[in-house]
Write an enzyme that holds these catalytic residues in place. Structure first.
Site, PDB file in Angstrom:
ATOM      1  N   ASN A   1      -5.930   3.682   3.479  1.00  0.00           N
ATOM      2  CA  ASN A   1      -7.173   3.371   2.726  1.00  0.00           C
ATOM      3  C   ASN A   1      -6.962   2.947   1.273  1.00  0.00           C
ATOM      4  O   ASN A   1      -7.910   2.782   0.531  1.00  0.00           O
ATOM      5  CB  ASN A   1      -8.186   4.524   2.792  1.00  0.00           C
ATOM      6  CG  ASN A   1      -8.738   4.665   4.194  1.00  0.00           C
ATOM      7  OD1 ASN A   1      -8.912   3.654   4.888  1.00  0.00           O
ATOM      8  ND2 ASN A   1      -8.982   5.877   4.633  1.00  0.00           N
TER       9      ASN A   1
ATOM     10  N   THR B   1       0.831  -1.209   0.000  1.00  0.00           N
ATOM     11  CA  THR B   1       0.000   0.000   0.000  1.00  0.00           C
ATOM     12  C   THR B   1       0.868   1.262   0.000  1.00  0.00           C
ATOM     13  O   THR B   1       1.961   1.279   0.567  1.00  0.00           O
ATOM     14  CB  THR B   1      -0.965   0.036   1.198  1.00  0.00           C
ATOM     15  OG1 THR B   1      -0.190   0.022   2.391  1.00  0.00           O
ATOM     16  CG2 THR B   1      -1.909  -1.134   1.183  1.00  0.00           C
TER      17      THR B   1
ATOM     18  N   GLU C   1      -9.300  -1.953   7.288  1.00  0.00           N
ATOM     19  CA  GLU C   1      -9.399  -1.483   5.886  1.00  0.00           C
ATOM     20  C   GLU C   1      -9.906  -2.596   4.985  1.00  0.00           C
ATOM     21  O   GLU C   1     -10.779  -2.391   4.144  1.00  0.00           O
ATOM     22  CB  GLU C   1      -8.005  -1.091   5.380  1.00  0.00           C
ATOM     23  CG  GLU C   1      -7.599   0.296   5.674  1.00  0.00           C
ATOM     24  CD  GLU C   1      -6.479   0.736   4.729  1.00  0.00           C
ATOM     25  OE1 GLU C   1      -6.466   0.304   3.572  1.00  0.00           O
ATOM     26  OE2 GLU C   1      -5.628   1.519   5.177  1.00  0.00           O
TER      27      GLU C   1
ATOM     28  N   SER D   1       0.722  -3.346  15.791  1.00  0.00           N
ATOM     29  CA  SER D   1       1.122  -3.048  17.172  1.00  0.00           C
ATOM     30  C   SER D   1       0.403  -3.931  18.182  1.00  0.00           C
ATOM     31  O   SER D   1       1.009  -4.368  19.162  1.00  0.00           O
ATOM     32  CB  SER D   1       0.804  -1.589  17.495  1.00  0.00           C
ATOM     33  OG  SER D   1       1.459  -0.752  16.588  1.00  0.00           O
TER      34      SER D   1
ATOM     35  N   GLY E   1      -1.551  -4.670  10.893  1.00  0.00           N
ATOM     36  CA  GLY E   1      -2.190  -4.792  12.202  1.00  0.00           C
ATOM     37  C   GLY E   1      -3.710  -4.723  12.103  1.00  0.00           C
ATOM     38  O   GLY E   1      -4.289  -4.896  11.024  1.00  0.00           O
ATOM     39  N   ASP E   2      -4.341  -4.444  13.250  1.00  0.00           N
ATOM     40  CA  ASP E   2      -5.807  -4.395  13.300  1.00  0.00           C
ATOM     41  C   ASP E   2      -6.363  -3.281  12.414  1.00  0.00           C
ATOM     42  O   ASP E   2      -7.449  -3.411  11.850  1.00  0.00           O
ATOM     43  CB  ASP E   2      -6.267  -4.173  14.745  1.00  0.00           C
ATOM     44  CG  ASP E   2      -5.884  -5.336  15.636  1.00  0.00           C
ATOM     45  OD1 ASP E   2      -5.853  -6.475  15.134  1.00  0.00           O
ATOM     46  OD2 ASP E   2      -5.615  -5.110  16.833  1.00  0.00           O
ATOM     47  N   GLY E   3      -5.632  -2.180  12.275  1.00  0.00           N
ATOM     48  CA  GLY E   3      -6.078  -1.056  11.450  1.00  0.00           C
ATOM     49  C   GLY E   3      -6.101  -1.456   9.983  1.00  0.00           C
ATOM     50  O   GLY E   3      -7.021  -1.108   9.235  1.00  0.00           O
TER      51      GLY E   3
HETATM   52  N1  ATP Z   1       1.007   2.899   2.901  1.00  0.00           N
HETATM   53  C1  ATP Z   1       0.434   3.398   3.990  1.00  0.00           C
HETATM   54  N2  ATP Z   1       0.847   4.595   4.482  1.00  0.00           N
HETATM   55  C2  ATP Z   1       0.315   5.101   5.617  1.00  0.00           C
HETATM   56  N3  ATP Z   1      -0.663   4.499   6.330  1.00  0.00           N
HETATM   57  C3  ATP Z   1      -1.094   3.314   5.884  1.00  0.00           C
HETATM   58  C4  ATP Z   1      -0.575   2.713   4.703  1.00  0.00           C
HETATM   59  N4  ATP Z   1      -1.208   1.526   4.518  1.00  0.00           N
HETATM   60  C5  ATP Z   1      -2.088   1.398   5.528  1.00  0.00           C
HETATM   61  N5  ATP Z   1      -2.034   2.456   6.351  1.00  0.00           N
HETATM   62  C6  ATP Z   1      -2.810   2.723   7.595  1.00  0.00           C
HETATM   63  O1  ATP Z   1      -1.956   2.464   8.712  1.00  0.00           O
HETATM   64  C7  ATP Z   1      -2.754   2.296   9.863  1.00  0.00           C
HETATM   65  C8  ATP Z   1      -2.086   1.412  10.896  1.00  0.00           C
HETATM   66  O2  ATP Z   1      -1.739   0.224  10.325  1.00  0.00           O
HETATM   67  P1  ATP Z   1      -1.717  -1.180  11.039  1.00  0.00           P
HETATM   68  O3  ATP Z   1      -3.010  -1.538  11.577  1.00  0.00           O
HETATM   69  O4  ATP Z   1      -1.137  -2.136  10.029  1.00  0.00           O
HETATM   70  O5  ATP Z   1      -0.645  -1.026  12.212  1.00  0.00           O
HETATM   71  P2  ATP Z   1      -0.729  -0.576  13.727  1.00  0.00           P
HETATM   72  O6  ATP Z   1      -1.694   0.536  13.901  1.00  0.00           O
HETATM   73  O7  ATP Z   1       0.658  -0.377  14.161  1.00  0.00           O
HETATM   74  O8  ATP Z   1      -1.252  -1.875  14.427  1.00  0.00           O
HETATM   75  P3  ATP Z   1      -2.564  -2.192  15.303  1.00  0.00           P
HETATM   76  O9  ATP Z   1      -3.718  -1.730  14.481  1.00  0.00           O
HETATM   77  O10 ATP Z   1      -2.508  -3.691  15.453  1.00  0.00           O
HETATM   78  O11 ATP Z   1      -2.437  -1.462  16.596  1.00  0.00           O
HETATM   79  C9  ATP Z   1      -4.048   1.698   9.363  1.00  0.00           C
HETATM   80  O12 ATP Z   1      -5.114   2.455   9.855  1.00  0.00           O
HETATM   81  C10 ATP Z   1      -3.973   1.793   7.841  1.00  0.00           C
HETATM   82  O13 ATP Z   1      -5.136   2.387   7.301  1.00  0.00           O
HETATM   83  C1  6CM Z   2      -2.400   1.155  34.153  1.00  0.00           C
HETATM   84  C2  6CM Z   2      -2.126   0.077  33.171  1.00  0.00           C
HETATM   85  C3  6CM Z   2      -3.057  -1.089  33.255  1.00  0.00           C
HETATM   86  C4  6CM Z   2      -2.795  -2.111  32.170  1.00  0.00           C
HETATM   87  C5  6CM Z   2      -4.044  -2.841  31.769  1.00  0.00           C
HETATM   88  C6  6CM Z   2      -3.858  -3.609  30.516  1.00  0.00           C
HETATM   89  C7  6CM Z   2      -5.176  -3.941  29.863  1.00  0.00           C
HETATM   90  C8  6CM Z   2      -4.936  -4.304  28.442  1.00  0.00           C
HETATM   91  C9  6CM Z   2      -6.207  -4.596  27.683  1.00  0.00           C
HETATM   92  C10 6CM Z   2      -5.910  -4.628  26.217  1.00  0.00           C
HETATM   93  C11 6CM Z   2      -7.157  -4.660  25.410  1.00  0.00           C
HETATM   94  C12 6CM Z   2      -6.860  -4.513  23.952  1.00  0.00           C
HETATM   95  C13 6CM Z   2      -8.110  -4.444  23.169  1.00  0.00           C
HETATM   96  C14 6CM Z   2      -7.776  -4.342  21.711  1.00  0.00           C
HETATM   97  C15 6CM Z   2      -8.132  -3.351  20.974  1.00  0.00           C
HETATM   98  C16 6CM Z   2      -7.811  -3.268  19.511  1.00  0.00           C
HETATM   99  O1  6CM Z   2      -8.993  -3.354  18.774  1.00  0.00           O
HETATM  100  C17 6CM Z   2      -7.148  -1.945  19.180  1.00  0.00           C
HETATM  101  C18 6CM Z   2      -6.609  -1.978  17.774  1.00  0.00           C
HETATM  102  O2  6CM Z   2      -5.442  -2.698  17.705  1.00  0.00           O
HETATM  103  N1  6CM Z   2      -6.053  -1.677  20.080  1.00  0.00           N
HETATM  104  C19 6CM Z   2      -6.071  -0.626  20.874  1.00  0.00           C
HETATM  105  O3  6CM Z   2      -6.956   0.184  20.874  1.00  0.00           O
HETATM  106  C20 6CM Z   2      -4.904  -0.486  21.818  1.00  0.00           C
HETATM  107  C21 6CM Z   2      -5.387  -0.427  23.232  1.00  0.00           C
HETATM  108  C22 6CM Z   2      -4.267  -0.602  24.223  1.00  0.00           C
HETATM  109  C23 6CM Z   2      -4.723  -0.390  25.623  1.00  0.00           C
HETATM  110  C24 6CM Z   2      -3.632  -0.454  26.637  1.00  0.00           C
END
Ligand code: ATP
Ligand code: 6CM
Ligand code: CA
Length: 566
Positions: free
Chosen positions: A181, A177, A210, A248, A204-206
């Site tokens: 988006n 990408t 998409e 992440s 990742g989840d983001g």
């Molecule tokens: N080429 C790109 N440049 C910038 N942003 C991008 C690109 N491709 C995708 N994205 C956006 O990057 C964002 C984050 O990506 P991704 O979910 O892979 O990683 P993360 O946020 O580190 O992980 P997590 O969602 O697990 O916490 C997504 O919302 C996605 O829309």
């Molecule tokens: C004072 C510290 C106390 C520590 C408590 C730890 C509790 C951890 C619970 C973690 C729950 C994660 C839920 C996941 C949500 C995902 O859809 C989302 C996208 O990747 N991640 C976050 O929003 C990232 C959210 C990260 C939250 C820490």
């Protein structure tokens, strides 16, 4: 446990210079070491291995050249010298091997024999069995986010995943990408989906979010369903999605596979696993906002996300930093939550049972859900009276809406456990991947100490719901209305209850610099911030499918998994 069934092939072959009885049925490949002497020897148990045919990755003929053998991949291997002069032909079977903590690895075993025809017969029989498995993908569309997590997506795919796909004979179309988006819009408008058996998301989840937005949207358009309507029954997506974790949190991968490991995910894709998943649609005033499959969180998790977005440069550590910061800030928010309890289903959020591979609760509730929607469609067809959506009398609303007003530190809806390395049991440990419900968790205003107790229980064995200020409900649909969006009459009532706070919040909304608590949080929708606070959320049972099988139950005794031991 798989039983061998009728044998397709049985031969004596050699493995590392030892004689083995090798057999192949439609379900199992088994190799059992031949006893050196027929006398029973209690201290030397016979060595026996078996692999389900469904978990064989591929079979490779070892080619002979100048007295030594060469692999298909070109590396030289002196099998003849090593295994005795009479063994001339060889083939290697690559298969899934289970390691610790739900990880899978690609293991291999090389069989040799003196008869070329026998050897070729084995290779073609195993290949036939693999080809007859229609659930395995042959062509995949791969999207790589090069910027997710620690920016390792491209390297992870090229080094760990692509070679496995090649070995398994899977062809790929890869798109790295170029902007946020990109993958969503490509899926929505351009991708020739007919050419593929599945979509792979490296990120990742983001990034996963998409992909599902693109795929769900495209499916609805292709099926003539209005994707914007909060009341429409959405059409399930036929293409499965594989997740190669490179983000992440990677909570969706962790909660559906049991580990965040690219090789394990690639192997689940290769063997053609399938795991249905519930999807929530989120609307504001009948306007579609987003889909969610894991967490919809207002208050604590919304604030953590908003704060952490400004710290993306920190990488995955941004969540820990913002988590501690938001815990210390200790904001609470007022509003009204209304929900439709999930009735007639099996399971509650306080169950000790967990959603695991082949979950019977998901099967039962999924079935119930499809019977209900069929009945609803029939009723709809015979009833032409139009009903206002908020008074909507669908089968799901035949149970009563319930309403809770209050001050909340967090409002979380977990459609799956949301297990991740930070919280291995997740936000709602007993939530199900595909039961058509979400667990609505309300954490009311309490002291910092009590909130810390609740949060820390996400990381220990203790029950995070067993606290007086926490309640949890399994629901099909819910709505949230922040206090300051409520009707005038509601506000008048509230004014009598708490007139001082009302006035201060209004002032603070306009003058955030004054340091008072903000009146609004924002919603964290699978890691994306929602722009609206008043939302209407509906669960769509099993709307999408992943190349996964749910978390496998770990065997208690190794021998029980081994059919040779029976
Ligand atoms: N080429 C790109 N440049 C910038 N942003 C991008 C690109 N491709 C995708 N994205 C956006 O990057 C964002 C984050 O990506 P991704 O979910 O892979 O990683 P993360 O946020 O580190 O992980 P997590 O969602 O697990 O916490 C997504 O919302 C996605 O829309
Ligand atoms: C004072 C510290 C106390 C520590 C408590 C730890 C509790 C951890 C619970 C973690 C729950 C994660 C839920 C996941 C949500 C995902 O859809 C989302 C996208 O990747 N991640 C976050 O929003 C990232 C959210 C990260 C939250 C820490
Ligand atoms: Ca669910």
């Amino acid at each position: 446990m798989e039983r061998p069934g009728r044998l397709l092939l049985q031969s004596e072959l050699r493995v590392r210079n030892a004689a083995y009885d090798v057999s192949l049925s439609r379900s199992l490949l088994t190799w059992k070491r031949r006893a050196a002497s027929p006398v029973y020897h209690p201290f030397r148990p016979s060595v026996c291995h078996s692999v389900p045919v469904s978990e064989i990755i591929s079979v490779r003929e070892e080619e002979e050249e100048n007295g030594s053998r060469q692999r298909d991949d070109g590396s030289w291997k002196k099998i003849r010298e090593r295994e005795g002069k009479d063994c001339r032909q060889a083939f290697t079977v690559l298969y899934v091997e289970r390691c610790q903590q739900h990880r899978w690895r690609c293991a291999e075993v090389t069989f040799t024999c003196s008869d070329e025809t026998v050897c070729q017969h084995w290779v073609s029989s195993i290949r036939e069995q693999l080809a007859s498995n229609t659930s395995r993908p042959k062509h995949l569309l791969v999207y790589i986010n090069p910027y997710g997590g620690k920016h390792q997506g491209k390297r992870i795919y090229e080094q760990k995943v692509a070679p496995l796909f090649t070995q398994a004979g899977i062809s790929t179309s890869v798109i790295v990408t170029e902007y946020a988006n990109h993958a969503r819009d490509h899926l929505k408008m351009e991708a020739e989906l007919k050419k593929f058996d599945g979509v792979v998301c490296v990120g990742g989840d983001g990034m996963f979010s998409e992909i599902i937005h693109g795929l769900i949207w495209r499916t609805q358009i292709d099926c003539g369903v209005d994707p914007n309507s909060p009341e429409e029954a959405l059409s399930p997506c036929s293409l499965r999605i594989g997740i190669i974790p490179a983000g992440s949190t990677d909570c969706i991968c962790f909660a559906t596979v049991g580990t965040n490991d690219p090789v394990t995910s690639a192997l689940h894709i290769i063997v053609g696993d399938s795991q249905p998943l519930d999807v929530c649609s989120v609307h504001h005033n009948n306007m579609f906002l987003r889909y969610s499959v894991s967490l919809l969180g207002y208050g604590f998790y919304g604030d953590v996300l908003s704060d952490s977005e400004r710290k993306r440069w920190m990488g995955p550590a941004r969540y820990d930093f913002s988590g501690v910061k938001m815990f210390l800030t200790h904001h609470y928010y007022e509003g009204t939550v209304s929900y439709l309890p999930a009735r007639g289903i099996i399971g509650t959020p306080r169950d000790a049972t967990r959603c695991r591979s082949g979950c019977v609760i998901c099967q039962h509730n999924g079935q119930l859900n499809s019977e209900r929607s069929e009945k609803y469609e029939m009723d709809e067809a015979s009833d032409s009276v139009s009903i206002h959506p908020w008074l909507f009398c669908s089968p799901e609303s035949s149970g009563e809406w319930r309403t809770i007003r209050g001050k909340f530190l967090a409002i979380n809806a977990a459609s799956m456990s949301c297990a991740c390395p930070r919280s291995p049991k997740g936000l709602s440990p007993a939530a199900h991947l595909a039961d058509g419900t979400t667990d609505l968790i309300l954490v009311r205003k309490c002291s910092r100490f009590n909130f810390l107790r609740h949060l820390l229980r996400h990381t220990s064995k203790d029950d995070q719901f067993d606290l007086t200020f926490v309640e949890v409900h399994r629901v099909r649909r819910f709505r949230f209305m922040p206090r300051h969006c409520q009707s005038d009459s509601d506000l008048e009532l509230d004014l009598h209850e708490n007139s001082k706070r009302q006035i201060f919040s209004q002032i603070c909304k306009d003058h955030p610099a004054c340091g008072c608590a903000p009146a609004y949080s924002s919603w964290n929708c699978d890691g994306e911030i929602l722009t609206h606070t008043a939302i209407d959320v509906r669960v769509h049972c099993q709307l999408i499918k992943l190349f996964a099988r749910g978390i496998e139950e770990l065997p208690v005794f190794e021998d029980l998994t081994n059919p040779c031991a029976i």
